[in-house]
Design a protein around this motif. Structure first.
Motif, PDB file in Angstrom:
ATOM      1  N   GLY A   1     -64.067  -4.478 -44.582  1.00 23.95           N
ATOM      2  CA  GLY A   1     -64.537  -3.700 -43.439  1.00 23.95           C
ATOM      3  C   GLY A   1     -63.672  -3.966 -42.222  1.00 23.95           C
ATOM      4  N   ILE A   2     -63.755  -3.083 -41.256  1.00 25.37           N
ATOM      5  CA  ILE A   2     -62.989  -3.247 -40.013  1.00 25.37           C
ATOM      6  C   ILE A   2     -63.334  -4.607 -39.380  1.00 25.37           C
ATOM      7  CG2 ILE A   2     -64.764  -1.937 -38.728  1.00 25.37           C
ATOM      8  CD1 ILE A   2     -62.535  -0.969 -36.884  1.00 25.37           C
ATOM      9  N   GLY A   3     -62.295  -5.330 -38.971  1.00 24.18           N
ATOM     10  CA  GLY A   3     -62.516  -6.626 -38.330  1.00 24.18           C
ATOM     11  C   GLY A   3     -62.811  -7.766 -39.294  1.00 24.18           C
ATOM     12  N   SER A   4     -62.713  -7.501 -40.596  1.00 31.16           N
ATOM     13  CA  SER A   4     -63.019  -8.554 -41.577  1.00 31.16           C
ATOM     14  C   SER A   4     -61.885  -9.564 -41.699  1.00 31.16           C
ATOM     15  CB  SER A   4     -63.301  -7.938 -42.947  1.00 31.16           C
ATOM     16  OG  SER A   4     -62.146  -7.260 -43.413  1.00 31.16           O
ATOM     17  N   GLY A   5     -60.666  -9.123 -41.349  1.00 37.46           N
ATOM     18  CA  GLY A   5     -59.495  -9.992 -41.494  1.00 37.46           C
ATOM     19  C   GLY A   5     -58.546  -9.511 -42.578  1.00 37.46           C
ATOM     20  N   LYS A   6     -58.708  -8.267 -43.005  1.00 36.70           N
ATOM     21  CA  LYS A   6     -57.860  -7.706 -44.060  1.00 36.70           C
ATOM     22  C   LYS A   6     -56.382  -7.754 -43.672  1.00 36.70           C
ATOM     23  CE  LYS A   6     -57.764  -3.211 -44.566  1.00 36.70           C
ATOM     24  NZ  LYS A   6     -56.373  -2.973 -44.156  1.00 36.70           N
ATOM     25  N   SER A   7     -56.076  -7.430 -42.411  1.00 45.32           N
ATOM     26  CA  SER A   7     -54.668  -7.424 -41.980  1.00 45.32           C
ATOM     27  C   SER A   7     -54.082  -8.836 -42.008  1.00 45.32           C
ATOM     28  CB  SER A   7     -54.529  -6.848 -40.572  1.00 45.32           C
ATOM     29  OG  SER A   7     -55.055  -5.551 -40.548  1.00 45.32           O
ATOM     30  N   GLU A   8     -54.900  -9.823 -41.643  1.00 44.86           N
ATOM     31  CA  GLU A   8     -54.436 -11.221 -41.713  1.00 44.86           C
ATOM     32  C   GLU A   8     -54.117 -11.592 -43.160  1.00 44.86           C
ATOM     33  OE1 GLU A   8     -53.843 -13.271 -39.264  1.00 44.86           O
ATOM     34  OE2 GLU A   8     -54.886 -12.366 -37.560  1.00 44.86           O
TER      35      GLU A   8
ATOM     36  N   ARG B   1     -65.347 -10.482 -33.713  1.00 46.82           N
ATOM     37  CA  ARG B   1     -63.872 -10.511 -33.765  1.00 46.82           C
ATOM     38  C   ARG B   1     -63.286  -9.228 -33.174  1.00 46.82           C
ATOM     39  NH1 ARG B   1     -63.241 -13.633 -39.450  1.00 46.82           N
ATOM     40  NH2 ARG B   1     -63.819 -15.680 -38.616  1.00 46.82           N
TER      41      ARG B   1
ATOM     42  N   ARG C   1     -60.934  -8.578 -29.629  1.00 44.34           N
ATOM     43  CA  ARG C   1     -59.762  -7.701 -29.558  1.00 44.34           C
ATOM     44  C   ARG C   1     -59.993  -6.561 -28.558  1.00 44.34           C
ATOM     45  NH1 ARG C   1     -57.632  -6.110 -35.465  1.00 44.34           N
ATOM     46  NH2 ARG C   1     -59.387  -4.716 -35.225  1.00 44.34           N
TER      47      ARG C   1
ATOM     48  N   ASN D   1     -64.208 -14.939 -45.186  1.00 48.38           N
ATOM     49  CA  ASN D   1     -63.366 -15.213 -44.011  1.00 48.38           C
ATOM     50  C   ASN D   1     -64.196 -15.596 -42.790  1.00 48.38           C
ATOM     51  OD1 ASN D   1     -61.083 -15.454 -42.406  1.00 48.38           O
ATOM     52  ND2 ASN D   1     -61.030 -13.266 -41.896  1.00 48.38           N
TER      53      ASN D   1
ATOM     54  N   GLY E   1     -64.512 -18.719 -41.942  1.00 50.03           N
ATOM     55  CA  GLY E   1     -63.930 -19.961 -41.442  1.00 50.03           C
ATOM     56  C   GLY E   1     -62.763 -19.703 -40.500  1.00 50.03           C
ATOM     57  N   SER E   2     -61.912 -20.721 -40.365  1.00 51.57           N
ATOM     58  CA  SER E   2     -60.783 -20.637 -39.420  1.00 51.57           C
ATOM     59  C   SER E   2     -59.613 -19.874 -40.050  1.00 51.57           C
ATOM     60  CB  SER E   2     -60.306 -22.049 -39.083  1.00 51.57           C
ATOM     61  OG  SER E   2     -59.758 -22.640 -40.265  1.00 51.57           O
ATOM     62  N   LEU E   3     -58.624 -19.541 -39.219  1.00 47.21           N
ATOM     63  CA  LEU E   3     -57.417 -18.883 -39.729  1.00 47.21           C
ATOM     64  C   LEU E   3     -56.637 -19.834 -40.646  1.00 47.21           C
ATOM     65  CD1 LEU E   3     -56.199 -16.833 -36.629  1.00 47.21           C
ATOM     66  CD2 LEU E   3     -56.828 -15.893 -38.869  1.00 47.21           C
TER      67      LEU E   3
ATOM     68  N   LEU F   1     -58.272 -19.701 -43.889  1.00 46.01           N
ATOM     69  CA  LEU F   1     -57.929 -18.444 -44.567  1.00 46.01           C
ATOM     70  C   LEU F   1     -56.571 -18.568 -45.261  1.00 46.01           C
ATOM     71  CD1 LEU F   1     -58.706 -15.464 -45.099  1.00 46.01           C
ATOM     72  CD2 LEU F   1     -57.453 -14.868 -43.006  1.00 46.01           C
TER      73      LEU F   1
HETATM   74  P1  ADP Z   1     -58.979  -5.945 -40.200  1.00 48.95           P
HETATM   75  O1  ADP Z   1     -57.564  -5.694 -40.612  1.00 48.95           O
HETATM   76  O2  ADP Z   1     -59.875  -6.268 -41.364  1.00 48.95           O
HETATM   77  O3  ADP Z   1     -59.573  -4.899 -39.306  1.00 48.95           O
HETATM   78  P2  ADP Z   1     -57.865  -8.175 -38.751  1.00 48.95           P
HETATM   79  O4  ADP Z   1     -57.097  -8.914 -39.797  1.00 48.95           O
HETATM   80  O5  ADP Z   1     -57.065  -7.347 -37.779  1.00 48.95           O
HETATM   81  O6  ADP Z   1     -59.028  -7.289 -39.377  1.00 48.95           O
HETATM   82  O7  ADP Z   1     -58.775  -9.227 -37.983  1.00 48.95           O
HETATM   83  C1  ADP Z   1     -59.592  -8.824 -36.884  1.00 48.95           C
HETATM   84  C2  ADP Z   1     -59.407  -9.835 -35.744  1.00 48.95           C
HETATM   85  O8  ADP Z   1     -60.002 -11.066 -36.132  1.00 48.95           O
HETATM   86  C3  ADP Z   1     -57.952 -10.124 -35.439  1.00 48.95           C
HETATM   87  O9  ADP Z   1     -57.807 -10.329 -34.061  1.00 48.95           O
HETATM   88  C4  ADP Z   1     -57.692 -11.398 -36.237  1.00 48.95           C
HETATM   89  O10 ADP Z   1     -56.636 -12.159 -35.735  1.00 48.95           O
HETATM   90  C5  ADP Z   1     -59.023 -12.101 -36.133  1.00 48.95           C
HETATM   91  N1  ADP Z   1     -59.317 -12.966 -37.293  1.00 48.95           N
HETATM   92  C6  ADP Z   1     -59.187 -12.675 -38.598  1.00 48.95           C
HETATM   93  N2  ADP Z   1     -59.571 -13.711 -39.371  1.00 48.95           N
HETATM   94  C7  ADP Z   1     -59.949 -14.685 -38.532  1.00 48.95           C
HETATM   95  C8  ADP Z   1     -60.452 -16.029 -38.710  1.00 48.95           C
HETATM   96  N3  ADP Z   1     -60.650 -16.533 -39.923  1.00 48.95           N
HETATM   97  N4  ADP Z   1     -60.725 -16.744 -37.609  1.00 48.95           N
HETATM   98  C9  ADP Z   1     -60.558 -16.211 -36.385  1.00 48.95           C
HETATM   99  N5  ADP Z   1     -60.095 -14.985 -36.130  1.00 48.95           N
HETATM  100  C10 ADP Z   1     -59.795 -14.216 -37.192  1.00 48.95           C
END
Ligand code: ADP
Length: 197
Positions: free
Chosen positions: A9-16, A140, A144, A174, A176-178, A181
């Motif tokens: 989902g949006i904001g889940s951390g998929k891009s990370e 999250r 942003r 996700n 927990g911390s970056l 991850l």
């Molecule tokens: P998506 O692509 O799923 O929409 P993002 O990867 O862009 O989500 O992540 C959304 C925001 O949350 C970004 O600013 C990202 O850096 C942050 N984020 C992702 N994972 C974590 C994490 N484990 N801890 C803290 N911030 C995170």
């Protein structure tokens, strides 16, 4: 080649996760990017969209006016389906083209927020779902700069958390911390390499 689907989902951390997988050597196909490419100025999909929705969705110089189109489709499921019937086949074709140009040993990641909605998960060898509770998504997205009401509306417009996790081979928690991850994705990468053989 190993074909991997990545969604969340949006904001889940998929891009990370996508960036981490690319760092390990995955060939990432970014569907947000493909979605922009298929409606570029002069593309057949853009011409078809203008034919269906009218020239008001074009800017003065003939490019796609995203806010204008968004205003039409955001609260109208039928218009959205019409739009997707134009764009999704074009996106799938472009993804197949990109995949075909990856080497035989590649681990190809289809980074697609709409993986399940587009039915793309069925053609993947493994599906990864990045998962967090809705409150974490909103938190999250707020960090942003997105207002909570908008975040909620966008989340509601997406497929449910359960419909994603239900088709997952790997669920990344996700919350927990970056750093955490990165550690999870490192372990997952080793498993993908094992699957590829
Ligand atoms: P998506 O692509 O799923 O929409 P993002 O990867 O862009 O989500 O992540 C959304 C925001 O949350 C970004 O600013 C990202 O850096 C942050 N984020 C992702 N994972 C974590 C994490 N484990 N801890 C803290 N911030 C995170």
């Amino acid at each position: 080649m190993l074909r991997v689907g990545l969604t969340g989902g949006i904001g889940s951390g998929k891009s990370e996760v996508s960036a981490l997988l690319a760092g390990h050597g995955a060939v990432v196909i970014d569907y947000d990017q493909l979605a922009r490419e298929v409606v570029e100025h002069g593309s057949p999909a853009l011409a078809e969209i203008a034919r269906r929705f009218g020239d008001d969705i074009l800017t003065a110089d003939g490019a796609l006016d995203r806010p204008a189109l968004g205003a039409i489709v955001f609260n109208d499921p039928e218009s959205l389906r019409t739009l997707e019937a134009i764009t999704h086949p074009a996106i799938r074709a472009l993804a197949a083209e990109r995949e075909a140009s990856a080497g035989p040993d590649a681990i190809v990641v289809h980074d697609n927020a709409l993986l399940v909605e587009m039915g793309q998960h069925t053609s993947c060898d493994a599906v990864i779902v990045v998962d967090v509770p809705q409150e974490v998504q909103i938190e999250r997205l707020a960090a942003r700069g997105m207002a909570a009401a908008e975040a909620r509306a966008r989340i509601t417009n997406q497929t449910s958390r359960q419909s994603r996790t239900g088709v997952a081979d790997f669920i990344i928690d996700n919350t927990g911390s970056l750093d955490g991850l990165a550690h999870i994705v490192g372990g997952l990468w080793a498993r993908l390499v094992g699957l590829r053989g």
